[in-house]
Motif scaffolding. Structure first.
Motif, short mmCIF file in Angstrom:
data_model
loop_
_atom_site.label_atom_id
_atom_site.label_comp_id
_atom_site.label_asym_id
_atom_site.label_seq_id
_atom_site.Cartn_x
_atom_site.Cartn_y
_atom_site.Cartn_z
N HIS A 45 -7.00 -59.68 -5.58
CA HIS A 45 -8.36 -59.33 -5.18
C HIS A 45 -8.41 -58.76 -3.76
O HIS A 45 -9.48 -58.59 -3.19
N LEU A 46 -7.26 -58.45 -3.20
CA LEU A 46 -7.16 -57.92 -1.84
C LEU A 46 -7.93 -56.61 -1.67
O LEU A 46 -8.49 -56.36 -0.61
N SER A 47 -7.99 -55.83 -2.70
CA SER A 47 -8.68 -54.53 -2.60
C SER A 47 -10.18 -54.69 -2.40
O SER A 47 -10.86 -53.72 -2.08
N TYR A 48 -10.70 -55.91 -2.56
CA TYR A 48 -12.13 -56.12 -2.35
C TYR A 48 -12.51 -56.05 -0.89
O TYR A 48 -13.67 -55.96 -0.55
N GLY A 49 -11.51 -56.14 0.01
CA GLY A 49 -11.77 -55.81 1.40
C GLY A 49 -11.73 -56.89 2.45
O GLY A 49 -11.35 -56.62 3.57
N THR A 50 -12.11 -58.11 2.14
CA THR A 50 -12.13 -59.14 3.19
C THR A 50 -11.25 -60.32 2.80
O THR A 50 -10.94 -60.52 1.62
N TRP A 51 -10.85 -61.08 3.80
CA TRP A 51 -10.01 -62.25 3.53
C TRP A 51 -10.76 -63.30 2.72
O TRP A 51 -10.16 -64.02 1.94
N TYR A 52 -12.07 -63.38 2.93
CA TYR A 52 -12.86 -64.31 2.13
C TYR A 52 -12.72 -63.98 0.64
O TYR A 52 -12.63 -64.86 -0.19
#
Length: 100
Positions: A45-52
């Motif tokens: 899910h890294l491509s979603y943009g934030t560490w959260y």
């Protein structure tokens, strides 16, 4: 929205918990398999943009992995994942409606 939630959730569960978790569990402990697949699930899910947006799926991956190991049933994690995604979609939709 429902279609995407069902297809995406099912696909992720089949791969991460149905295939990967089981393969890792053949070589390592159930706990190690849960941890490894949860981290990989989060990184997916890294491509979603934030560490959260990586940490939350990692935590959820721990829960879903535990469910599969404990129940020995992939359908329980698929159902949980679909439900979670649908609830998140509904919350996002409701919040968007309130803001606009």
């Amino acid at each position: 929205m429902i279609f995407i939630s069902v297809i995406q959730s099912t696909g992720e569960e089949v791969f991460f918990r149905g295939f990967l978790l089981r393969k890792i569990q053949e070589k390592l402990s159930g706990l190690a398999a849960i941890l490894i697949t949860a981290i990989l699930f989060g990184l997916a899910h890294l491509s979603y943009g934030t560490w959260y947006q990586v940490l939350m799926p990692t935590f959820i991956g721990l829960v879903f992995g535990y469910i599969v190991i404990k129940t020995n049933n992939l359908y329980s994690s698929i159902t949980s994942h679909i439900t979670l995604n649908l609830v998140m979609f509904l919350i996002a939709y409701a919040l968007k409606s309130l803001i606009l």
